[in-house]
Design an enzyme around this catalytic site. Structure first.
Site, short mmCIF file in Angstrom:
data_model
loop_
_atom_site.label_atom_id
_atom_site.label_comp_id
_atom_site.label_asym_id
_atom_site.label_seq_id
_atom_site.Cartn_x
_atom_site.Cartn_y
_atom_site.Cartn_z
N THR A 37 5.98 5.60 -23.26
CA THR A 37 6.60 4.44 -23.92
C THR A 37 5.77 4.04 -25.13
OG1 THR A 37 7.38 3.71 -21.77
CG2 THR A 37 7.46 2.10 -23.53
N GLU A 85 3.23 -3.98 -17.42
CA GLU A 85 3.94 -3.29 -18.52
C GLU A 85 3.09 -3.26 -19.79
OE1 GLU A 85 5.94 -1.67 -16.88
OE2 GLU A 85 7.88 -2.12 -17.77
P1 ADP Z 1 8.08 4.46 -17.41
O1 ADP Z 1 9.07 4.01 -18.46
O2 ADP Z 1 8.64 5.56 -16.59
O3 ADP Z 1 7.50 3.33 -16.64
P2 ADP Z 1 5.77 4.33 -19.06
O4 ADP Z 1 5.34 5.31 -20.10
O5 ADP Z 1 6.20 2.99 -19.46
O6 ADP Z 1 6.87 5.08 -18.18
O7 ADP Z 1 4.60 4.09 -18.02
C1 ADP Z 1 3.83 5.12 -17.57
C2 ADP Z 1 2.36 4.85 -17.95
O8 ADP Z 1 1.83 3.85 -17.08
C3 ADP Z 1 1.55 6.10 -17.77
O9 ADP Z 1 0.61 6.16 -18.83
C4 ADP Z 1 0.83 5.86 -16.45
O10 ADP Z 1 -0.42 6.51 -16.40
C5 ADP Z 1 0.66 4.35 -16.43
N1 ADP Z 1 0.60 3.83 -15.05
C6 ADP Z 1 -0.45 3.16 -14.50
N2 ADP Z 1 -0.18 2.82 -13.24
C7 ADP Z 1 1.04 3.28 -12.94
C8 ADP Z 1 1.86 3.23 -11.79
N3 ADP Z 1 1.47 2.66 -10.65
N4 ADP Z 1 3.10 3.80 -11.86
C9 ADP Z 1 3.50 4.39 -12.99
N5 ADP Z 1 2.78 4.47 -14.12
C10 ADP Z 1 1.56 3.92 -14.11
#
Ligand code: ADP
Length: 309
Positions: A183, A130
Site C-alpha cells: 500500500t 494502518e
Molecule cells: P493489505 O492491504 O493487504 O493490508 P498492506 O500493504 O496495507 O496490505 O499491509 C501489509 C503491510 O503491513 C506489510 O508490510 C506487513 O509486513 C505489515 N504488517 C505488519 N503486521 C501485520 C499483520 N499482522 N498482518 C498483515 N500485515 C502486517
C-alpha cells in the site's frame, strides 16, 4: 468458559470500491483472519504466535501490537494482552490484511475488558495499525471490518463513520494475482491534485453508489462503480487488469475495480450464480497470462468482527 481469552474472526475487506478512495469499504463473509486475544497480568502487548504468513512478531512492527498499544494508552486497565494471529489473508493482497489484525486485536481486547470503548474509538486505535502498514492512518478497511457491511468515512477530522445498507443479493468476487504491491508503494504513485471535472464525476459516482446500495438498485450500483481518479494510475501496476475487468463485465458483473491498493481485483454481482461466472471469467484471464492467483466468491459480511472462527 475462560473469560480471560477470546477467539476472534476478523473479516477481509474491500476498500475504495472504485469511486470512494479512502472513504468507502465493505466486509467479506467468507474470508478472514483468526486471532486469540488473552488477558495477562504483565503490562503491554505481546504477539505470542503468528501462523500462516511470514510477518514480524515484534509488538512495534506488527499492526496488531501497534493498534493494541494505542488502545492501552487510552485505557485505565493495569495489565496487558497476549495475541495469537492465524493469518488467512495474505499481507499486501489488497483485501485488508493489516486491517484484519489491527481490528481483531482491539475488538478482542475491548470485549475482554467489558467494552469500555465505542466502535468509533476502536476504529481510531486500529487506524494506528494502518499507519504502520501503509504510512497513512486510513479507516476505509478498519471501519467495515468493525461494523460489517458497507461503511463511509464521511470525515476524518473529526472521525465520522456512516454504516450503509447492504443489498441482500450482492456478492463480491475477488481475484488476487500472486504479485505483491505494498500500500505504501501504490500510494506514492498517486497524483496529489485532481481536476474539477474529475472531481465532479467522482463525487457523482460516490453519491450514486451510496444511493444505489440503500435503494437496492443494482443497475445504479453498477453505473456508479467507476473510478476516474485512482484506477487509471494504479491499474498500471496490476498485470492483466483491463482484460480481467472486461471479462468480469462481459460475464455479467455490475462493476469491477481495484480492491484497496491492489493487486486484488474485485467485482460485484447480483446473486451467487453470476458471481461464480465472473470468477470463472477472471480466472481464465490469469490462466492465459500464466499468473497464479487466489480467488474468493463471497457474500457481504454484515456482522463485522465477531467471536469464533
Ligand atoms: P493489505 O492491504 O493487504 O493490508 P498492506 O500493504 O496495507 O496490505 O499491509 C501489509 C503491510 O503491513 C506489510 O508490510 C506487513 O509486513 C505489515 N504488517 C505488519 N503486521 C501485520 C499483520 N499482522 N498482518 C498483515 N500485515 C502486517
Amino acid at each position: 468458559m475462560n473469560t480471560n481469552e477470546i477467539r476472534v474472526f476478523c473479516p477481509a475487506t474491500i476498500a475504495n470500491i472504485s469511486c470512494g478512495f479512502d472513504v468507502l469499504g465493505v466486509a467479506l463473509a467468507s474470508v478472514g483472519d483468526e486471532m486469540v486475544v488473552r488477558k495477562v497480568t504483565e503490562e503491554g502487548i505481546r504477539i505470542t504466535k503468528l501462523e500462516g504468513q511470514d510477518l514480524p512478531m515484534e509488538t512495534l512492527e506488527n499492526v496488531a501490537g501497534v493498534a493494541g498499544l494505542a488502545f492501552l494508552e487510552k485505557s485505565d486497565y493495569q495489565g496487558g494482552f497476549e495475541i495469537e494471529i492465524y493469518k488467512k489473508i495474505k499481507a499486501g493482497s489488497g483485501i485488508g490484511s493489516s486491517a484484519a489484525s489491527s481490528t481483531g486485536a482491539v475488538w478482542g481486547m475491548n470485549e475482554l475488558l467489558g467494552k469500555p470503548f465505542s466502535t468509533l474509538q476502536l476504529i481510531k486505535f486500529a487506524m494506528e495499525g494502518e499507519r504502520l502498514a501503509s504510512g497513512v492512518a486510513h479507516a476505509d478497511n478498519v471501519a467495515p471490518a468493525l461494523f460489517g457491511g458497507f461503511t463511509l468515512v464521511r470525515s476524518y477530522d473529526p472521525l465520522d463513520v456512516v454504516t450503509i445498507h447492504s443489498p441482500a443479493e450482492l456478492y463480491a468476487t475477488v481475484i488476487h494475482p500472486q504479485i505483491e504491491i505494498k500500500t505504501s508503494d501504490s500510494r506514492k504513485i498517486l497524483k496529489t491534485n485532481i481536476t474539477l471535472q474529475d472531481g465532479i464525476k467522482q463525487w457523482g459516482n460516490v453519491g450514486g453508489l451510496v444511493a444505489g446500495l440503500f435503494k437496492e438498485d443494482y443497475d445504479l450500483i453498477g453505473r456508479s462503480l467507476v473510478d476516474h481518479i485512482i484506477e487509471p494510475v494504479r491499474s498500471i501496476l496490476i498485470p492483466g487488469f483491463d482484460e480481467v475487468k472486461a471479462a468480469a463485465i462481459e460475464a455479467g458483473a455490475l462493476g469491477c475495480g481495484i480492491s484497496g491498493s491492489g493487486p486484488s481485483i474485485f467485482a460485484f454481482s447480483k446473486g451467487p450464480e453470476i458471481a461464480n461466472k465472473v470468477a470463472a471469467a477472471m480466472k481464465e484471464v490469469y490462466e492465459k497470462i500464466g499468473l497464479d492467483y487466489d480467488i474468493h466468491v463471497s457474500k457481504i459480511n454484515i456482522e463485522g468482527v465477531r467471536e469464533g472462527r
